[in-house]
Design a protein around this motif. Structure first.
Motif, mmCIF file in Angstrom:
data_model
loop_
_atom_site.group_PDB
_atom_site.id
_atom_site.type_symbol
_atom_site.label_atom_id
_atom_site.label_comp_id
_atom_site.label_asym_id
_atom_site.label_seq_id
_atom_site.Cartn_x
_atom_site.Cartn_y
_atom_site.Cartn_z
ATOM 1 N N MET A 1 4.437 -27.827 -8.550
ATOM 2 C CA MET A 1 5.553 -26.978 -8.924
ATOM 3 C C MET A 1 5.030 -25.585 -9.272
ATOM 4 N N ALA A 2 5.680 -24.574 -8.737
ATOM 5 C CA ALA A 2 5.265 -23.185 -8.975
ATOM 6 C C ALA A 2 5.614 -22.753 -10.393
ATOM 7 N N LYS A 3 4.776 -21.894 -10.922
ATOM 8 C CA LYS A 3 5.029 -21.338 -12.248
ATOM 9 C C LYS A 3 6.128 -20.287 -12.130
ATOM 10 N N GLU A 4 6.928 -20.167 -13.180
ATOM 11 C CA GLU A 4 7.973 -19.146 -13.195
ATOM 12 C C GLU A 4 7.507 -17.998 -14.083
ATOM 13 N N ILE A 5 7.289 -16.840 -13.451
ATOM 14 C CA ILE A 5 6.766 -15.670 -14.151
ATOM 15 C C ILE A 5 7.850 -15.039 -15.019
ATOM 16 N N ARG A 6 7.481 -14.752 -16.281
ATOM 17 C CA ARG A 6 8.371 -14.033 -17.191
ATOM 18 C C ARG A 6 8.072 -12.542 -17.110
ATOM 19 N N ASN A 7 6.813 -12.177 -17.287
ATOM 20 C CA ASN A 7 6.380 -10.782 -17.225
ATOM 21 C C ASN A 7 5.212 -10.664 -16.264
ATOM 22 N N LYS A 8 5.278 -9.649 -15.428
ATOM 23 C CA LYS A 8 4.166 -9.343 -14.530
ATOM 24 C C LYS A 8 4.124 -7.834 -14.360
ATOM 25 N N LYS A 9 3.055 -7.233 -14.880
ATOM 26 C CA LYS A 9 2.883 -5.784 -14.762
ATOM 27 C C LYS A 9 1.500 -5.510 -14.200
ATOM 28 N N LEU A 10 1.464 -4.867 -13.055
ATOM 29 C CA LEU A 10 0.203 -4.478 -12.434
ATOM 30 C C LEU A 10 0.188 -2.963 -12.304
ATOM 31 N N ILE A 11 -0.839 -2.325 -12.843
ATOM 32 C CA ILE A 11 -0.995 -0.880 -12.720
ATOM 33 C C ILE A 11 -2.314 -0.618 -12.017
ATOM 34 N N ASN A 12 -2.251 0.064 -10.877
ATOM 35 C CA ASN A 12 -3.429 0.371 -10.057
ATOM 36 C C ASN A 12 -4.250 -0.880 -9.750
ATOM 37 N N THR A 13 -3.565 -2.015 -9.651
ATOM 38 C CA THR A 13 -4.220 -3.317 -9.471
ATOM 39 C C THR A 13 -3.425 -4.139 -8.459
ATOM 40 N N ARG A 14 -4.128 -4.947 -7.686
ATOM 41 C CA ARG A 14 -3.483 -5.830 -6.713
ATOM 42 C C ARG A 14 -4.101 -7.215 -6.844
ATOM 43 N N LEU A 15 -3.289 -8.245 -6.695
ATOM 44 C CA LEU A 15 -3.744 -9.641 -6.714
ATOM 45 C C LEU A 15 -3.619 -10.243 -5.319
ATOM 46 N N ALA A 16 -4.520 -11.146 -4.985
ATOM 47 C CA ALA A 16 -4.467 -11.821 -3.686
ATOM 48 C C ALA A 16 -3.244 -12.737 -3.585
ATOM 49 N N ASN A 17 -2.860 -13.358 -4.691
ATOM 50 C CA ASN A 17 -1.693 -14.240 -4.729
ATOM 51 C C ASN A 17 -0.692 -13.722 -5.751
ATOM 52 N N ASN A 18 0.410 -14.388 -5.869
ATOM 53 C CA ASN A 18 1.479 -13.960 -6.772
ATOM 54 C C ASN A 18 1.015 -13.842 -8.223
ATOM 55 N N TYR A 19 0.236 -14.811 -8.687
ATOM 56 C CA TYR A 19 -0.208 -14.778 -10.083
ATOM 57 C C TYR A 19 -1.668 -15.195 -10.264
ATOM 58 N N GLY A 20 -2.483 -14.967 -9.240
ATOM 59 C CA GLY A 20 -3.892 -15.293 -9.372
ATOM 60 C C GLY A 20 -4.688 -14.944 -8.139
ATOM 61 N N GLY A 21 -5.901 -15.435 -8.101
ATOM 62 C CA GLY A 21 -6.793 -15.160 -6.983
ATOM 63 C C GLY A 21 -7.591 -13.893 -7.218
ATOM 64 N N TRP A 22 -8.061 -13.308 -6.126
ATOM 65 C CA TRP A 22 -8.887 -12.104 -6.215
ATOM 66 C C TRP A 22 -8.102 -10.957 -6.843
ATOM 67 N N ILE A 23 -8.802 -10.158 -7.650
ATOM 68 C CA ILE A 23 -8.228 -8.977 -8.306
ATOM 69 C C ILE A 23 -8.877 -7.748 -7.662
ATOM 70 N N TYR A 24 -8.050 -6.779 -7.244
ATOM 71 C CA TYR A 24 -8.549 -5.580 -6.586
ATOM 72 C C TYR A 24 -8.093 -4.318 -7.316
ATOM 73 N N CYS A 25 -8.957 -3.314 -7.330
ATOM 74 C CA CYS A 25 -8.591 -1.973 -7.776
ATOM 75 C C CYS A 25 -7.824 -1.328 -6.615
ATOM 76 N N ASP A 26 -6.627 -0.825 -6.866
ATOM 77 C CA ASP A 26 -5.829 -0.199 -5.814
ATOM 78 C C ASP A 26 -6.413 1.119 -5.321
ATOM 79 N N ASN A 27 -7.161 1.801 -6.157
ATOM 80 C CA ASN A 27 -7.681 3.111 -5.782
ATOM 81 C C ASN A 27 -8.806 3.015 -4.752
ATOM 82 N N CYS A 28 -9.799 2.166 -5.008
ATOM 83 C CA CYS A 28 -10.954 2.073 -4.111
ATOM 84 C C CYS A 28 -10.955 0.791 -3.272
ATOM 85 N N ASP A 29 -10.011 -0.116 -3.539
ATOM 86 C CA ASP A 29 -9.876 -1.382 -2.823
ATOM 87 C C ASP A 29 -11.046 -2.336 -3.054
ATOM 88 N N GLU A 30 -11.805 -2.106 -4.147
ATOM 89 C CA GLU A 30 -12.922 -2.996 -4.497
ATOM 90 C C GLU A 30 -12.402 -4.259 -5.182
#
Length: 118
Positions: A1-30
């Motif tokens: 069963m999928a988790k139901e997100i209450r709060n999700k705030k990403l600033i200059n950040t990207r995740l590989a999945n909806n709420y986990g996985g690899w974390i990337y810097c949006d500026n340099c894509d590292e």
């Protein structure tokens, strides 16, 4: 069963999945880390990437437990920061790619909240 997100705030950040996985810097894509989506209950991660970008990631869920501060240190197993009570991996932070960071993460299994800074 999928988790139901209450709060999700990403600033200059990207995740590989909806709420986990690899974390990337949006500026340099590292790739700056990995959030273990099955074992954490909430996370608040602020960082300064080596590229100079400031980013953050904040997620909690509808069924998140009340945070219970724990003064123990997370343990490191194969570069993963883990809960010291059950050795479950919570997050991997690639410190060499970050100038600084401030982490607060809660273990889903035991409800303990751990803090770490660089």
């Amino acid at each position: 069963m999928a988790k139901e997100i209450r709060n999700k705030k990403l600033i200059n950040t990207r995740l590989a999945n909806n709420y986990g996985g690899w974390i990337y810097c949006d500026n340099c894509d590292e790739n700056i880390g990995n959030l273990c989506y099955q074992t954490y209950d909430s996370v608040n991660f602020k960082y300064v990437c080596n590229c100079g970008s400031e980013g953050s990631l904040e997620i909690d869920f509808v069924d998140s437990k009340e945070k219970r501060d724990d003064s123990s240190e997370m343990i490191t197993i194969k570069n993963r920061l883990c809960c010291p009570k059950d050795a479950e991996p919570l997050i991997t932070i690639l410190e060499k790619k970050l100038t600084s960071y401030d982490l607060e993460i809660t273990c889903k299994a035991c409800g303990s909240t751990y803090k770490k800074k660089k």
